[in-house]
Design an enzyme around this catalytic site. Structure first.
Site, short mmCIF file in Angstrom:
data_model
loop_
_atom_site.label_atom_id
_atom_site.label_comp_id
_atom_site.label_asym_id
_atom_site.label_seq_id
_atom_site.Cartn_x
_atom_site.Cartn_y
_atom_site.Cartn_z
N CYS A 107 0.79 -1.22 0.00
CA CYS A 107 -0.13 0.36 -0.37
C CYS A 107 1.03 0.84 -0.63
CB CYS A 107 -0.91 -0.22 0.84
SG CYS A 107 -2.34 1.01 1.01
N ALA A 108 0.57 2.47 0.91
CA ALA A 108 1.02 3.17 1.01
C ALA A 108 2.54 3.42 1.41
CB ALA A 108 0.11 4.47 2.16
#
Length: 206
Positions: A107-108
């Protein structure tokens, strides 16, 4: 003994590491002779609060962690990654990846690696190529971007935040802590949700 460090920070996306921590901690499908040491690591010793509201007290900190070749560092997603608050672990990651420590980001967290230039020369994935271009000015890895849920390239594993099962699969495959037939049936069970893979998984464990 394999040390598996999980970096914990506020707003950690609980679901992204849930499959991994459950399997490594329960050991229900692991090869009995494989030893895994699961360790939470933080920027400071202070408790963090996940996105789901769970408080976690890190067992160690970045400065005290003793990474060895073959160890794993798992970096989950969080709302904090693009703020720059956790640059220390990303700087450390840049060093560890060249020392054959396995890095797995989802993800991020992949954006934080991209902005450091760590993804430029390795096959990788994230939340989208355009996402990385917009939010990561130092990202130059277009040619190495792969449109897959999870990608493994040497000692780097990356995944979109929508694929915790694929992320876990690639980590477990790299760790070699499950028999191949057990891992494949585990993956098929959680992705297809078909009963036949549960039966095959139970058989593969015998």
């Amino acid at each position: 003994m394999i040390n598996c460090y999980i970096y914990v920070l506020d707003t950690l996306a609980d679901w992204e590491i849930a499959y991994l921590t459950s399997e490594l901690n329960s050991r229900r499908f692991l090869i009995k002779t494989k030893e895994i040491n699961l360790i939470t690591i933080g920027k400071t010793p202070d408790p963090i609060t996940t996105m789901g509201g769970i408080k976690i007290i890190p067992e160690t900190t970045i400065e005290k962690a003793d990474f060895k070749e073959g160890d794993f560092l798992i970096i989950p997603g969080s709302d904090k990654w693009l703020s720059g608050e956790h640059h220390e672990i990303i700087e450390l990651t840049e060093k560890l990846i060249d020392k054959n420590v396995n890095i797995a980001a989802i993800c991020a967290a992949t954006a934080a690696l991209a902005n450091r230039g760590i993804l430029n020369n390795r096959k990788h994935t994230s939340g989208g190529k355009d996402f990385l271009k917009i939010f990561c000015p130092n990202y130059k890895g277009d040619d190495n971007y792969v449109e897959k849920a999870a990608v493994a390239d040497r000692n780097l594993i990356t995944a979109t935040g929508l694929a915790p099962v694929d992320f876990t699969y690639e980590i477990l495959r790299k760790m070699e802590v499950m028999k191949p037939e057990v891992l494949e049936n585990w993956y098929q069970l959680y992705t297809t949700k078909e009963e036949k893979y549960f039966m095959s998984l139970m058989k593969a464990l015998q």
